[in-house]
Design a protein around this motif. Sequence first.
Motif, PDB file in Angstrom:
ATOM      1  N   GLU A   1      40.862  37.126  34.853  1.00 51.79           N
ATOM      2  CA  GLU A   1      40.929  38.512  35.324  1.00 51.79           C
ATOM      3  C   GLU A   1      41.435  39.428  34.225  1.00 51.79           C
ATOM      4  N   ALA A   2      40.882  40.563  34.020  1.00 47.72           N
ATOM      5  CA  ALA A   2      39.723  41.178  34.624  1.00 47.72           C
ATOM      6  C   ALA A   2      38.552  41.246  33.652  1.00 47.72           C
ATOM      7  N   ARG A   3      38.807  41.524  32.374  1.00 49.98           N
ATOM      8  CA  ARG A   3      37.685  41.635  31.438  1.00 49.98           C
ATOM      9  C   ARG A   3      36.989  40.292  31.236  1.00 49.98           C
TER      10      ARG A   3
ATOM     11  N   PHE B   1      36.092  38.482  33.586  1.00 48.91           N
ATOM     12  CA  PHE B   1      35.064  38.446  34.626  1.00 48.91           C
ATOM     13  C   PHE B   1      33.761  39.045  34.097  1.00 48.91           C
TER      14      PHE B   1
ATOM     15  N   PRO C   1      36.239  32.588  39.040  1.00 52.92           N
ATOM     16  CA  PRO C   1      37.242  33.603  38.725  1.00 52.92           C
ATOM     17  C   PRO C   1      38.647  33.006  38.735  1.00 52.92           C
TER      18      PRO C   1
ATOM     19  N   ARG D   1      42.341  34.318  38.809  1.00 55.53           N
ATOM     20  CA  ARG D   1      42.950  35.596  39.170  1.00 55.53           C
ATOM     21  C   ARG D   1      44.465  35.520  39.209  1.00 55.53           C
ATOM     22  N   LYS D   2      45.057  36.693  39.244  1.00 50.83           N
ATOM     23  CA  LYS D   2      46.488  36.788  39.455  1.00 50.83           C
ATOM     24  C   LYS D   2      46.798  36.348  40.875  1.00 50.83           C
TER      25      LYS D   2
ATOM     26  N   LYS E   1      45.256  37.167  45.042  1.00 53.22           N
ATOM     27  CA  LYS E   1      44.023  37.957  45.048  1.00 53.22           C
ATOM     28  C   LYS E   1      42.812  37.213  45.617  1.00 53.22           C
TER      29      LYS E   1
ATOM     30  N   ASP F   1      37.573  34.885  27.997  1.00 53.93           N
ATOM     31  CA  ASP F   1      38.371  36.093  28.219  1.00 53.93           C
ATOM     32  C   ASP F   1      38.095  37.060  27.072  1.00 53.93           C
TER      33      ASP F   1
END
Length: 178
Positions: free
Chosen positions: A59-61, A63, A79, A81-82, A85, A121
């Motif tokens: 997450e996020a870029r 993705f 994904p 994620r933090k 989420k 990433d």
Amino acid sequence: MTPNEFAATIRSIPDYPKPGILFRDITTLLGDPRAFRRAVDELVQPFAGAKIAKVAGIEARGFILGGAVAHQLSAGFVPIRKKGKLPHQTVRMAYALEYGQDEIEMHVDAVTRGEQVLLVDDLVATGGTAVGAVQLLRECGAQVVAACFVVDLPDLGGVAKLEALGVPVRSLVSFPGH
């Protein structure tokens, strides 16, 4: 594109998110159709024809890039994620930040034992998040084939941490400093 050409498409923002940091913003690269396409092509190239089952994006870029890389490799996308989420049952991993800790998670059924996974990433700095993602994927049985980034900040040592885990690293451009 050469590393210098990629570097020219990345905006540098001084004193963000705090004084003394020079933030490398890849949204300008993403907004340049030629640079975005070339970045994805360069990230994919070493793995074309490999048996990559999944691409995991942080997450996020990660993705944005990871989704495009997964599409090019005809792989699934995972994904990472933090905490808090994802809607389904998750597995979580704590990782070190410059000051403290945070947690990332993924769905428990996102990968299966033995699947070949490529981690993607936008940037590797201290490597805390990427190392946490590798540990999370391995805990779920995945084989992390490599980690790919557009930007490496080698002075912060993240690539060395990933390589110490036996994960080859590919990056398109390096910037000195933070």
